[in-house]
Design an enzyme around this catalytic site. Structure first.
Site, PDB file in Angstrom:
ATOM      1  N   ASP A 173       0.819  -1.215   0.000  1.00  0.00           N
ATOM      2  CA  ASP A 173       0.000   0.000   0.000  1.00  0.00           C
ATOM      3  C   ASP A 173       0.853   1.266   0.000  1.00  0.00           C
ATOM      4  OD1 ASP A 173      -1.305  -2.346   1.378  1.00  0.00           O
ATOM      5  OD2 ASP A 173      -3.069  -1.104   1.102  1.00  0.00           O
ATOM      6  N   ASP A 200      -1.794  -2.748  -3.912  1.00  0.00           N
ATOM      7  CA  ASP A 200      -2.122  -1.328  -3.885  1.00  0.00           C
ATOM      8  C   ASP A 200      -0.873  -0.508  -4.177  1.00  0.00           C
ATOM      9  OD1 ASP A 200      -4.719  -1.985  -3.424  1.00  0.00           O
ATOM     10  OD2 ASP A 200      -4.856  -1.097  -1.426  1.00  0.00           O
ATOM     11  N   HIS A 324      -3.443  -9.698  -0.678  1.00  0.00           N
ATOM     12  CA  HIS A 324      -3.689  -8.291  -0.350  1.00  0.00           C
ATOM     13  C   HIS A 324      -4.532  -8.121   0.912  1.00  0.00           C
ATOM     14  CE1 HIS A 324      -3.806  -4.055  -0.781  1.00  0.00           C
ATOM     15  NE2 HIS A 324      -5.126  -4.037  -0.827  1.00  0.00           N
ATOM     16  N   HIS A 334     -11.563  -2.140   7.062  1.00  0.00           N
ATOM     17  CA  HIS A 334     -11.601  -3.357   6.232  1.00  0.00           C
ATOM     18  C   HIS A 334     -11.842  -4.596   7.082  1.00  0.00           C
ATOM     19  CE1 HIS A 334     -10.374  -0.967   2.878  1.00  0.00           C
ATOM     20  NE2 HIS A 334      -9.181  -0.729   3.344  1.00  0.00           N
ATOM     21  N   HIS A 361      -3.411  -3.885   2.568  1.00  0.00           N
ATOM     22  CA  HIS A 361      -4.795  -3.423   2.587  1.00  0.00           C
ATOM     23  C   HIS A 361      -5.126  -2.544   3.794  1.00  0.00           C
ATOM     24  CE1 HIS A 361      -8.724  -3.309   0.898  1.00  0.00           C
ATOM     25  NE2 HIS A 361      -9.314  -4.117   1.742  1.00  0.00           N
TER      26      HIS A 361
HETATM   27 FE   FE2 Z   1      -6.255  -2.239  -0.371  1.00  0.00          FE
END
Ligand code: FE2
Ligand code: NAG
Ligand code: NAG
Ligand code: NAG
Ligand code: NAG
Ligand code: NAG
Length: 472
Positions: A173, A200, A324, A334, A361
């Site tokens: 990320d 990401d 991920h 999340h 993530h």
């Molecule tokens: Fe993500």
């Protein structure tokens, strides 16, 4: 048991209140929620004229150069780059002996692709597979012949073997903020040989119309590392770029054109699979795709079942899985998004005695104990994770520093499976020493400095399955 857990939890609280997390780690195996908080300033994307985004000088100069392992064995390397003015040459010259582009005696012919996204048109994206490389060997390479030539070098991974040491960077990320640049600089200072990137990348999709020029700037930003050592790519949700409202109904379009894998090579690249594996030194690395189907009988499900059977722990003792969306994360952000994939695949990884599962993530750091939650079926009620010597450690390193900021919302209390968690930015390294030992460390970005905030010795689940995370 529940008394013990209760005691641990109370102990954990006392520590969080009274002492530093480092001391707590030494004294007890209670979960630690680090008290460190980065200054809560906004994460700011680097401006288009930032030094890291500079377009190389010269007509049609190759830019966004990055290398990707071309096969599972590590004897091929895919060189990718973009030319902006015209197609130019897709040829790469390379050599063990000469850094001079015009003295390089080996060459390979690549291919190219292009795509449109809403009103954006990409440059010419070149991919060239260099084959029959020697293990553990430094190669110089160059491209851009006919216009502006640029040259780089990389070292191929060492020949796979049970005691071959190797140091990986674990980054997720990342994005392209000033914090992203700090994370990358810290990784470079740590000196790993390859990056296990857990998805990401550019966060271009956070911009109006998914401004794809931010895919270009991101690739120019990471070139300083990714042109010299392979980054192993995992697909994340910010690679989806699925926007039917913009006339873009095909998922993964920019990512698939730009980032090949050993199983997916341009120009047929704009398609899955995004799951594959590579072998590097003493590690077998399996990459899973959170946003491709993984239910029973799907291609990914079938592939993983077959791939786990192909893993040879005698040859490559370390089994590492990249994904991920995390399966074990106690962050409110999340929350439980990775749960369906955990339910589908966790029992296979426990049966295979995987060593480590790395996810991104969630924009914070977390490391689990070795836990397994595979006993449950629809009627027996056994739905609590338990310590298991067969289970992997789960780490979440979605803390690269992207524009969305830190996920500063851990669930309370810290669950028993969570060993260490902290809401700030950084990256991790995994330094494999031999078939039995690897040193894992998470490096926090602390006001510009790099601080090891969490470090553990892992013992191998196949060769030495000791209780390595019992830090009491
Ligand atoms: Fe993500
Ligand atoms: C794409 O469209 C947007 C919005 O209309 C505009 O701001 C931008 O300049 C356009 N870009 C190109 C490359 O035409
Ligand atoms: C990014 O980091 C590099 C290396 O530390 C530094 O040279 C460069 O100036 C930084 N750029 C920005 C925009 O912070
Ligand atoms: C690269 O070349 C090697 C050796 O011929 C081959 O096995 C591999 O499949 C190629 N990689 C891709 C992505 O085409
Ligand atoms: C924080 O996490 C909890 C779940 O633990 C969630 O209900 C809540 O909406 C989250 N808060 C924010 C600001 O995201
Ligand atoms: C493996 O590495 C660890 C850590 O460096 C070391 O203590 C151990 O002796 C090594 N094992 C062998 C067989 O060399």
């Amino acid at each position: 048991m529940s008394n013990m857990l209760g005691a641990r939890r109370r102990l954990g609280l006392v520590h969080v209140v009274l002492v530093l997390f480092a001391a707590a780690l030494l004294v007890a195996d209670a979960g630690v929620t680090s008290s460190y908080r980065r200054k809560l300033e906004a994460t700011v994307e680097m401006p288009l004229d930032a030094d890291v985004f500079g377009v190389p000088l010269g007509y049609n100069a190759p830019q966004q150069v990055h290398i990707t392992l071309g096969d599972i064995e590590g004897t091929s390397m895919i060189v990718s780059w973009v030319t902006a003015n015209e197609l130019g040459s897709s040829t790469v010259f390379y050599s063990e002996a000469s850094p001079d582009p015009y003295m390089m005696e080996l060459w390979a012919e690549g291919t190219h692709t292009r795509y449109n996204y809403f009103n954006y048109t990409s440059g010419f994206i070149h991919h060239c597979n260099l084959t029959n490389l020697k293990y553990g060997t430094k190669y110089y390479y160059a491209m851009g012949f006919g216009h502006t030539v640029r040259s780089f070098s990389f070292t191929t991974p060492p020949m796979p073997g049970p005691d071959v040491p190797f140091k990986f960077g674990l980054i997720g990320d990342l994005g392209q903020t000033f914090d992203s640049n700090t994370t990358l600089s810290h990784y470079e200072a740590n000196g790993g040989g390859a990056v296990l990137y857990v998805g990401d990348l550019s966060y271009a999709d956070n911009r109006p119309l998914h401004d794809n020029t931010r895919w270009d700037t991101w690739a120019r930003f990471v070139e300083r590392s990714a042109a010299h050592q392979p980054w192993v790519w995992t697909v994340g949700n910010h690679e989806l770029d699925l926007a039917p409202e913009l006339g873009e109904p095909v998922p993964f379009k920019p990512f698939a054109h730009r980032y090949p894998t050993p199983r997916r090579f341009a120009p047929a690249a704009a398609a899955p699979p995004f799951w594959y594996s590579v072998r590097i030194a003493s590690a077998h690395v399996i990459v899973l795709a959170s946003y491709s189907a993984y239910g029973k009988y799907t291609p990914q499900w079938k592939w993983l079942r077959g791939e786990l059977a192909r893993v040879d722990r005698a040859a490559t003792p370390w089994l590492i899985v990249l994904v991920h969306s995390p399966w074990y994360s106690s962050n409110g952000y999340h929350y439980m998004e990775g749960e369906t994939m955990r339910v589908q695949f966790e029992r296979w990884l426990v049966a295979a005695k995987a060593d480590l599962v790395v996810a991104g993530h969630v924009h914070a750091y977390e490391r689990s104990h070795r836990v397994s939650n595979v006993a449950y079926d629809i009627v027996n009620g056994k739905c609590t994770p338990v310590r298991s010597r067969d289970a992997p450690v789960y780490v979440t390193v979605g803390d690269g520093g992207n524009i969305e900021g830190v996920a500063d919302n851990f669930t309370q209390p810290q669950p028993g499976y969570s060993a260490f968690r902290e809401a700030s930015f950084g990256h991790a390294t995994l330094e494999i020493m031999n078939r039995t030992h690897a040193y894992y460390a998470w490096h926090r970005n602390q006001d510009g400095a790099m601080v090891v905030a969490d470090g553990v010795w892992f013992t191998n689940r196949y060769w030495m399955p000791t209780d390595d995370d019992d830090t009491s």
